[in-house]
Design a protein around this motif. Structure first.
Motif, PDB file in Angstrom:
ATOM      1  N   PHE A 147      -7.797   1.290   9.470  1.00  8.80           N
ATOM      2  CA  PHE A 147      -6.871   0.620  10.058  1.00  8.80           C
ATOM      3  C   PHE A 147      -5.624   1.285  10.606  1.00  8.80           C
ATOM      4  N   TRP A 148      -5.297   2.555   9.918  1.00  3.80           N
ATOM      5  CA  TRP A 148      -4.193   3.401  10.175  1.00  3.80           C
ATOM      6  C   TRP A 148      -4.372   4.016  11.532  1.00  3.80           C
ATOM      7  N   GLN A 184      -3.623   0.993  14.299  1.00  4.65           N
ATOM      8  CA  GLN A 184      -2.358   0.267  14.337  1.00  4.65           C
ATOM      9  C   GLN A 184      -1.518   0.677  15.637  1.00  4.65           C
ATOM     10  N   ASN A 185      -0.904  -0.187  16.176  1.00  5.27           N
ATOM     11  CA  ASN A 185       0.112   0.169  17.190  1.00  5.27           C
ATOM     12  C   ASN A 185      -0.612   0.965  18.366  1.00  5.27           C
ATOM     13  N   GLN A 186      -1.669   0.952  18.619  1.00  5.49           N
ATOM     14  CA  GLN A 186      -2.547   1.539  19.564  1.00  5.49           C
ATOM     15  C   GLN A 186      -2.932   0.685  20.769  1.00  5.49           C
ATOM     16  N   ASN A 202      -1.618  -6.794  11.385  1.00 10.43           N
ATOM     17  CA  ASN A 202      -1.777  -5.344  11.279  1.00 10.43           C
ATOM     18  C   ASN A 202      -1.486  -4.593  12.342  1.00 10.43           C
ATOM     19  N   ASP A 203      -1.128  -5.242  13.260  1.00 10.73           N
ATOM     20  CA  ASP A 203      -0.737  -4.782  14.717  1.00 10.73           C
ATOM     21  C   ASP A 203      -1.588  -3.781  15.294  1.00 10.73           C
ATOM     22  N   ILE A 204      -3.019  -4.579  15.279  1.00  9.90           N
ATOM     23  CA  ILE A 204      -4.036  -3.956  15.843  1.00  9.90           C
ATOM     24  C   ILE A 204      -4.288  -4.828  17.079  1.00  9.90           C
ATOM     25  N   TYR A 205      -4.423  -4.275  18.188  1.00 16.51           N
ATOM     26  CA  TYR A 205      -4.099  -4.989  19.459  1.00 16.51           C
ATOM     27  C   TYR A 205      -5.779  -5.279  20.077  1.00 16.51           C
ATOM     28  N   LEU A 244      -9.600  -1.929   6.015  1.00 17.97           N
ATOM     29  CA  LEU A 244      -8.299  -2.582   6.334  1.00 17.97           C
ATOM     30  C   LEU A 244      -7.446  -2.218   4.992  1.00 17.97           C
ATOM     31  N   LYS A 296       1.208 -12.986   7.099  1.00 17.21           N
ATOM     32  CA  LYS A 296       0.820 -11.525   6.865  1.00 17.21           C
ATOM     33  C   LYS A 296       0.299 -11.462   5.434  1.00 17.21           C
ATOM     34  N   SER A 332      -3.679 -11.107   5.194  1.00 18.34           N
ATOM     35  CA  SER A 332      -4.303 -10.173   6.356  1.00 18.34           C
ATOM     36  C   SER A 332      -5.001  -8.981   5.814  1.00 18.34           C
TER      37      SER A 332
END
Length: 896
Positions: free
Chosen positions: A152-153, A156-158, A253-256, A314, A345, A348
């Motif tokens: 998940f690292w 995230q935010n990608q 987890n900010d995974i789009y 995750l 959250k 999650s």
């Protein structure tokens, strides 16, 4: 359609609910094979439409090897229906989903399982032997190109990276309409689709081998230029009814990544569509990330290839996180509100490895253990005990994936059957103790002792028919006429019914034979005893009336009405029994004491309530008791009509056999039913044979020994009080003669004897008195006086016997002229003698009056009971005999 086969043990069908993925189907097949083939339990699989012949089934034994997927993943409504019905086949609408167990439940159903258990629909879930892992998965070729996606690292935010990397899949029809340069023309292959989809099913597929490779492309949702804050990449999500929390995990987890499937509310894909998308990605080597699970056949199919699925890491799971996950149902993962589906959250985290569960409806336990042990189904205990591990399931999945002949048809069945065969010895540990069972298939009503009982019943019936023939043939003989031939025929009809009942007791029970047994035996005993009881009761009534100097009139019609009334009562009772609770064939199963897996079957006749049988036994006991009481009361009746000793012997015989039958009935819960039936048959036949031996055979012996001869009319010097015996045969008439005329003769003989004692020593020779008593038998049938009539002491009352002992050797002189001595010269002596003679006459007169009435009354009643039709003159004479005056009797008797 291979639904299920009937069980020779009459076990109720077990129905297993199957989810819409392979492992749950394979697990159900293992259970279906073992239950059906080893334990003989009918089993079928429920996939959401009950039993509908128009739709394919997932049963292992399906004739067409169909492999349809279930409508829903977890059909709790079908479990509730199974819990309500118990037997899913007991409803008229078999198309309603109904089941008793689910063999594979993942941990996403925890909260829903708890609520169903609280409501009493299911038992607490138990492990099924497997350990599952839900999560996100990517193929090896994706990780080789983008190693960062394995955690998940790296996700995230990608937003832009996710949007450009994971494109959205197109259906065959959508591709041909929007993207194909040739419009999917069959003349020009564009490298993706060889033709236009022809059916509705083809239009919606994402992959079709050799026809449509599948295609992934950007859509407006992937365009971050136009939608910089909302663009997203594509991830394949499962139906919301499954244990997926993908939306919650991706959002917090900010995974789009978003699913873009056709199924609401979470835009998911069906299980089949998920497989198609994965195959299309592997075919086109397109990037893909999806929600999936282990163990699963698709994972094993791609294992060792560049499409092998690897889990995405995750945030680690915890108890708090698992507890905070969004639950199932419309108020959770299937809510139309996306904020509800996303939860918080705190929930999650990743999915942990967990034990898979199995559940059964709560009623299955009670339905199993409320049944007696011999009939108890092993289904519940087997379902609760069976375990299949991950490795064992993977063996079946590998076989299925590698066979490659009929993947969604026979291949899966071959994989499961092969595994069961190879591991059968190990699977025996799940078979409950005492199973599988062996049913004793012997027909115990074909044993030798049953044939012997039937033969004895036939012999009894033949004897009854023979006795009836002889009785009818000898109906004019005196001994049978006095016994009343019509009543004897009724008795023999009753005995024939009992004999037929004995034969039926020795036959295989059925609905008809079970009912006929009771009818024949009950009516048979009623007809066998009631006529005799009524006849003897009538005779007793006549005797009592005679002693009280009362006249009584009894007609044959009245007596037959009494018999008919009593028989009618018995028939009404039997009709009520047959309507309310008719005896029917039942099977009593018993486990062998030595072998708990061996069942013996006792086939018997019984009603729901046993009091019916006990009432019939009480009825027969009452008839026997009545016969015994009447036999005691009849012991003082004239010997010619006195059957007290025969009636008592007959009643005692019936009572003895009836008591043994009652003991057999009381012990009906023990031993073999066929043995009890044979014993009852022997007792009934023996009772009939004994009754005929007691009551009829002695009469036939008397008839055979004595030839009928005419009886001379009995008169007393012109008195007709005891006449009317001219049509009686010799056998048995002496008793009446002794009882009626004989008692008069005693009185007259006593008077003569005492007169002799008081005669003067010398009386004139011309004064003579004569007593004439004419009776006796002639060898040629002609009437002629006998010189003497010997009177047996047992013939007369005791006070008469005493007087006989004082007479001249208890005999009466016939035609004896009593010579008077010469007339005394002394008048005083003649006066004294005259006074003594008057006292003798007074004493004799009172006894003569009583005897005249007794004889007349008994004779009239006996003629009526005898049923003589042609002796009207005799009846008139008997009736007129009572009109003779006392003075005429004394005068005609010429008593000095």
């Amino acid at each position: 359609k291979g639904l299920c086969r009937l069980s020779k043990f009459n076990y109720t069908e077990l129905r297993i609910n199957v989810g819409n993925w392979e492992t749950t189907a394979f697990y159900a097949w293992v259970a279906q094979i073992l239950l059906s083939e080893l334990l003989d339990v009918p089993v079928s699989l429920e996939i959401g439409h009950g039993i509908d012949s128009s739709k394919p089934t997932l049963n292992f034994y399906d004739e067409e090897n169909s492999f349809p997927y279930a409508i829903t993943a977890y059909d709790y409504a079908s479990l509730r229906e199974g819990n309500r019905l118990s037997d899913c086949l007991s409803t008229n609408d078999t198309s309603v989903p109904c089941s008793h167990a689910i063999m594979e439940v993942w941990n996403g159903q925890t909260s829903l399982l708890a609520s169903e258990n609280t409501a009493g629909h299911i038992e607490p879930a138990e492990g099924n032997g497997m350990v599952g892992k839900l999560g996100w998965y990517v193929p090896s070729f994706v990780i080789e190109r983008h190693p960062e996606v394995s955690s998940f690292w790296g996700l995230q935010n990608q937003r832009e990276k996710m949007a450009s990397m994971f494109k959205r899949p197109y259906t065959w029809e959508k591709y041909c309409q929007l993207l194909s340069p040739t419009n999917c023309s069959s003349s020009f292959y564009d490298g993706v689709a060889r033709r236009w989809p022809e059916t509705d099913a083809e239009r919606g597929v994402y992959y079709k081998s050799q026809l449509y490779t599948g295609h992934f492309a950007d859509t407006a949702k992937n365009n971050c230029t136009a939608n910089p804050t909302t663009c997203s990449g594509h991830i394949v999500d499962a139906p919301c009814s499954w244990s997926t929390n993908l939306e919650q995990q991706a959002f917090w987890n900010d995974i789009y990544l978003e699913s873009d499937g056709p199924n609401e509310p979470n835009d998911s894909y069906s299980y089949g569509q998920m497989i198609q998308i994965l195959r299309a990605a592997n075919e086109t080597k397109s990037n893909i990330i999806m929600w999936w699970w282990k163990p699963d056949g698709l994972v094993l199919e791609f294992a060792g290839t560049d499409a092998e699925l690897h889990p995405v890491t995750l945030p680690p799971a915890s108890e708090i996180c698992v507890a905070k996950r969004v639950g199932p149902g419309v108020n959770g993962r299937c809510s139309s509100d996306i904020s509800v589906r996303r939860g918080t959250k705190a929930g999650s985290c990743d999915n942990d490895h967990h034990a898979l569960k199995k559940v059964v409806c709560s009623r299955l336990y009670s339905d199993t253990y409320d049944v007696s042990p011999p009939r108890r189904s092993p289904a519940y205990d087997f379902i609760k005990s069976i375990q299949v591990t991950d490795l064992e399931m993977e063996d079946m999945l590998k076989h299925w994936a590698l066979r490659g002949v009929d993947k969604y048809g026979y291949d899966g069945r071959d994989a499961v059957c092969t595994w069961v065969r190879d591991n059968l010895d190990d699977l025996q540990r799940f078979i409950p103790r005492g199973y599988p069972r062996t049913l004793d298939g012997r027909n115990r009503y074909k044993e030798s002792y049953m044939y012997a009982a039937m033969a004895m019943g036939i012999v009894a019936l033949i004897v009854v028919f023979s006795t009836t023939f002889v009785t009818y043939h000898q109906r004019d003989t005196r001994i049978l006429r006095l016994a009343n031939v019509q009543f004897l025929i009724l008795m023999l009809i009753g005995f024939s019914f009992v004999s037929l009942g004995a034969i039926l007791f020795a036959t295989q029970p059925s609905l008809v034979s079970c009912t006929m047994r009771q009818w024949l035996v009950t009516i048979g005993y009623t007809l066998g005893l009631v006529p005799l009881v009524v006849k003897v009761g009538a005779i007793n009534k006549l005797v009592r009336s005679a002693r009280k100097m009362k006249r009584v009139v009894l007609s044959r019609k009245y007596l037959f009405q009494v018999v008919l009334s009593i028989v009618t009562i018995a028939i009404i009772y039997l009709i009520a029994w047959s309507i309310v609770d008719a005896p029917t064939r039942t099977e009593e199963w018993n486990l062998s004491e030595k072998d708990l897996d061996f069942i013996t079957v006792n086939v018997d006749c019984s009603s729901r309530y046993q009091f019916w049988v006990y009432i019939t036994l009480a009825w027969e006991f009452m008839l026997c008791l009545s016969a015994c009481v009447l036999s005691v009361q009849a012991r003082k009746v004239a010997q010619e009509f006195n059957e007290s000793h025969l009636l008592f012997a007959l009643a005692f015989s019936h009572f003895a056999f009836l008591s043994m039958r009652a003991v057999t009935q009381i012990l009906s819960s023990t031993g073999s039913a066929s043995v009890r039936a044979a014993v009852a048959s022997f007792l009934l036949s023996s009772d009939v044979l004994t009754a005929i031996s007691i009551y009829f055979i002695p009469k036939f012996i008397i008839i055979a020994k004595k030839k009928p001869t005419a009886l001379k009319k009995v008169t007393i010097s012109g008195m007709s009080g005891v006449s009317g015996a001219s049509d009686f045969s010799q056998g048995g008439s002496e008793a009446f003669q002794s009882e009626a005329g004989g008692r008069r003769a005693v009185i007259l003989s006593e008077a003569n004897a005492r007169a002799k004692e008081i005669q003067p020593a010398a009386a004139p020779s011309n004064i003579k008195r004569q007593v004439r008593w004419v009776t006796g038998w002639s060898k040629n049938g002609q009437s002629e006086p006998s010189p003497r009539l010997s009177l047996s002491k047992t013939t007369f009352p005791q006070h008469h016997q005493k007087k006989e002992e004082d007479s001249d050797e208890s005999s009466i002189s016939i035609n004896n002229d009593i010579e008077s001595s010469e007339e005394s010269s002394h008048d005083t002596q003649q006066s004294q003698h005259q006074l003594k003679l008057e006292r003798v006459q007074d004493d004799s007169q009172s006894q003569v009056d009583r005897i005249k009435h007794d004889a007349s009354t008994q004779k009239r009643g006996i003629v009526a009971l005898r049923g003589d039709e042609g002796n009207e003159e005799e009846k008139e004479e008997l009736c007129s005999s009572t009109e003779s005056s006392d003075e005429q009797f004394i005068e005609n008797a010429n008593i000095p």
